[in-house]
Design a protein around this motif. Sequence first.
Motif, PDB file in Angstrom:
ATOM      1  N   UNK A   1      -9.936 -50.037 -13.228  1.00 21.79           N
ATOM      2  CA  UNK A   1     -10.024 -51.323 -13.913  1.00 21.79           C
ATOM      3  C   UNK A   1     -11.469 -51.773 -14.009  1.00 21.79           C
ATOM      4  N   UNK A   2     -11.877 -52.235 -15.181  1.00 21.29           N
ATOM      5  CA  UNK A   2     -13.270 -52.637 -15.388  1.00 21.29           C
ATOM      6  C   UNK A   2     -13.682 -53.794 -14.484  1.00 21.29           C
ATOM      7  N   UNK A   3     -12.724 -54.659 -14.090  1.00 24.05           N
ATOM      8  CA  UNK A   3     -13.039 -55.826 -13.278  1.00 24.05           C
ATOM      9  C   UNK A   3     -12.735 -55.622 -11.799  1.00 24.05           C
ATOM     10  N   UNK A   4     -12.460 -54.400 -11.394  1.00 26.45           N
ATOM     11  CA  UNK A   4     -12.094 -54.113 -10.004  1.00 26.45           C
ATOM     12  C   UNK A   4     -13.267 -54.449  -9.074  1.00 26.45           C
TER      13      UNK A   4
ATOM     14  N   UNK B   1      -5.119 -52.664  -8.772  1.00 26.86           N
ATOM     15  CA  UNK B   1      -3.651 -52.720  -8.850  1.00 26.86           C
ATOM     16  C   UNK B   1      -3.173 -53.236 -10.203  1.00 26.86           C
ATOM     17  N   UNK B   2      -3.818 -52.773 -11.267  1.00 24.45           N
ATOM     18  CA  UNK B   2      -3.404 -53.198 -12.614  1.00 24.45           C
ATOM     19  C   UNK B   2      -1.990 -52.738 -12.947  1.00 24.45           C
TER      20      UNK B   2
ATOM     21  N   UNK C   1      -2.171 -55.899 -14.966  1.00 22.89           N
ATOM     22  CA  UNK C   1      -2.732 -56.072 -16.309  1.00 22.89           C
ATOM     23  C   UNK C   1      -1.939 -55.128 -17.210  1.00 22.89           C
ATOM     24  N   UNK C   2      -0.965 -55.690 -17.906  1.00 19.26           N
ATOM     25  CA  UNK C   2       0.000 -54.858 -18.627  1.00 19.26           C
ATOM     26  C   UNK C   2      -0.626 -53.963 -19.688  1.00 19.26           C
ATOM     27  N   UNK C   3      -1.605 -54.423 -20.469  1.00 20.19           N
ATOM     28  CA  UNK C   3      -2.221 -53.503 -21.440  1.00 20.19           C
ATOM     29  C   UNK C   3      -2.849 -52.291 -20.763  1.00 20.19           C
ATOM     30  N   UNK C   4      -3.488 -52.520 -19.610  1.00 16.51           N
ATOM     31  CA  UNK C   4      -4.074 -51.390 -18.884  1.00 16.51           C
ATOM     32  C   UNK C   4      -2.983 -50.444 -18.407  1.00 16.51           C
TER      33      UNK C   4
ATOM     34  N   UNK D   1      -0.357 -45.169 -18.583  1.00 14.26           N
ATOM     35  CA  UNK D   1       0.809 -44.275 -18.695  1.00 14.26           C
ATOM     36  C   UNK D   1       0.562 -43.207 -19.757  1.00 14.26           C
ATOM     37  N   UNK D   2       0.041 -43.616 -20.899  1.00 14.48           N
ATOM     38  CA  UNK D   2      -0.273 -42.671 -21.971  1.00 14.48           C
ATOM     39  C   UNK D   2      -1.300 -41.651 -21.498  1.00 14.48           C
ATOM     40  N   UNK D   3      -2.329 -42.134 -20.820  1.00  6.64           N
ATOM     41  CA  UNK D   3      -3.415 -41.261 -20.385  1.00  6.64           C
ATOM     42  C   UNK D   3      -2.954 -40.253 -19.335  1.00  6.64           C
TER      43      UNK D   3
END
Length: 264
Positions: free
Chosen positions: A176-179, A212-213, A243-246, A251-253
Amino acid sequence: MPATAQQNVRVPVEQGGRTIQLSAQLFRPAQPTGPVPAVALFHGCGGPGQNTARMAGLLAFWGYAALVVDSFSARGLKDVCGRNWPTQAAAEARAGDIDAALAWLAQQPGIDARRLAYMGYSYGGGVALLRALSGNPDNRSPPVARAVVLVYPDCALADPLGQRLTVRQPTLLAMGALDDWTPVSQCRALLERVVRGQELVETKVYPGAHHSFDALGLPVRYLDGVGNRSKPGGCCGAHYGAHEPAWKQFVVDVRAFLDKALKL
């Protein structure tokens, strides 16, 4: 998502001259068509949770066996997120759980021992990082795993490994970028020390996401009493929460990464 077969199992691991039986849950695809690849999952400082069980269910839906390993219960631990964040020695000892889990998976019917991976979260991600960078304990044979997934890992645990690191298998870092608990900056500093296998590393940093996104349903909050290796003296405080978008992109990644590493 179709139902998957789940089984409570025990994974033996040698520690201090004795054998510890780790509790674990094995998830299998509902309708396997032959020996399947498998992924061992290793939890963070709070123990196994909904995030590891959710990921195991997804893995089984995608056609993988998934083994969620509980490194704590057999050792009398519940939550090590407090002011005394896990020590380097504890992390190095826990790395043996990865070897034990992969060895156990390789012996199970219906699992392809040539297509194994492991996945670690937070503290468990730091432990997985230690194993990925140091290889097998005897340093004589190649790593058993074909791929490694590190989810917001504690990259500071790899500091004692030196300035010239080698990556031996495809490795995905998802952060996460804000972790501010296991910050991206620590992992970037780590990757700068990789002198061999840099091309095997894939990094995903999710904008707007904290630690924990993937904790779906949990609003971001600040924990003021938790140990934090990224702060002076290792204490204290960090944000964590979903963070649901993350999560959706993660999951895709993960699916794309594992399909490329284990199914081709």
